[in-house]
Design an enzyme around this catalytic site. Structure first.
Site, short mmCIF file in Angstrom:
data_model
loop_
_atom_site.label_atom_id
_atom_site.label_comp_id
_atom_site.label_asym_id
_atom_site.label_seq_id
_atom_site.Cartn_x
_atom_site.Cartn_y
_atom_site.Cartn_z
N ASP A 94 -78.91 46.16 31.49
CA ASP A 94 -77.58 46.22 30.89
C ASP A 94 -76.46 46.06 31.91
O ASP A 94 -75.28 46.08 31.55
CB ASP A 94 -77.39 47.50 30.06
N HIS A 109 -69.50 53.00 29.68
CA HIS A 109 -70.95 53.10 29.52
C HIS A 109 -71.24 54.25 28.56
O HIS A 109 -71.99 55.18 28.84
CB HIS A 109 -71.61 53.35 30.88
N HIS A 149 -79.48 58.18 39.98
CA HIS A 149 -79.83 57.55 38.71
C HIS A 149 -81.34 57.27 38.65
O HIS A 149 -81.79 56.14 38.61
CB HIS A 149 -79.04 56.24 38.56
N HIS A 200 -76.48 48.11 40.02
CA HIS A 200 -77.92 48.35 40.07
C HIS A 200 -78.59 47.36 39.12
O HIS A 200 -77.91 46.63 38.39
CB HIS A 200 -78.28 49.80 39.74
#
Length: 283
Positions: free
Chosen positions: A68, A246, A153, A64
């Site tokens: 980051d 993550h 998300h 995505h």
């Protein structure tokens, strides 16, 4: 070429701090291909430190478009090009990835044009193909298959878990997601599930250091998974190994590997790996 997964950057979020890990990126070597999964800050250096020559860059997958995960996409390819890359590279990413790449090319147009003319380098733009994907099969090449599943998300709609299968092995990457039960079916009996993870007791730390107060906390809780949630998905899926990645928080010395293990081992019966930059896992 051995089958392996190397975690290059393991922290959640774009900020970097002294002595801390880098944002998200991974290298998966499977079925004779090298696949970079996400391109957070530090991916180029991380790849080099695995012993890989950037001239060998092959396939890149972006889950995505949060920074980051994509900030170093253009710089990685450009750095590989200045290292001697002269063969095609394919980037698979969600809608909008092509704009990220063309925007990078525009921002470095002077440098790129100068190096082509002055150093005899090949045309960088012509070496790179960006393919934007959605749910379903992303790539099939011999016995290598990559499949995408849209995850949860918010506010990002186009965020995808990836399942990579080849040479009799399957690795699933959750991407960034709130707890998402369909991911258990998607990862059914995978050898490895790489899943994002937060510690509830660590949220105060990350909010205090980053700022944004209650608004940041609301985003983290609505859009990400606690370590226990990741463990529940892994247990339901029956995966062989759960790799926590993550990590939030990832750079607070008050929270150690023992905190992460305590959160998941009562729920997941398989092998647990707490991610750290540079860790290689053989498949």
């Amino acid at each position: 070429m051995t089958h392996a997964l190397t975690l290059l950057g393991t922290k959640g979020g774009p900020a970097i701090r002294p002595g801390g890990p880098n944002p998200t990126s991974m290298l998966l070597t499977l079925s004779g291909r090298r696949m970079v999964i996400d391109c957070g800050l530090g991916v180029s250096r991380g790849l080099v430190e695995t012993g890989m020559s950037l001239k060998e860059l092959d396939l890149i997958f972006i889950t995505h478009l949060h920074s980051d995960h994509v900030l170093e996409l253009g710089p990685l390819i450009h750095t590989a090009w200045t290292t001697g890359l002269d063969h095609p590279v394919t980037v698979y990413g969600p809608p909008g990835t092509h704009a990220v790449w063309t925007g990078f090319l525009a921002s470095l147009a002077y440098d790129i044009e100068t190096r082509i003319a002055d150093e005899g380098r090949p045309d960088l733009a012509s070496l790179v193909t960006v393919t934007e994907y959605g749910p379903g099969i992303v790539l099939q090449d011999g016995d290598l298959e990559v499949e995408a599943l849209r995850v949860d998300h918010p506010p990002v709609t186009d965020c995808f878990a990836l399942k990579v299968s080849g040479s009799g092995k399957t690795v699933v990457f959750s991407a960034d997601t709130a707890p998402f039960p369909p991911l258990a079916d998607f990862a059914h009996h995978a050898d490895i599930l790489v899943h994002e993870a937060m510690l509830p007791e660590g949220l105060d730390s990350i909010v205090r250091r980053t700022g944004n107060g209650s608004r940041l906390r609301e985003h983290l809780v609505a859009s990400h998974s606690f370590a226990a949630d990741a463990a529940g998905i892994a247990q339901e899926a029956g995966v062989g190994m759960l790799v926590l990645n993550h990590l939030i928080p990832a750079d607070d010395p008050a929270f150690t590997e023992q905190h992460w293990r305590a959160a998941v081992t009562p729920i997941f019966a398989g092998e647990v790996v707490v991610g750290r930059d540079g860790l290689t896992i053989s498949l």
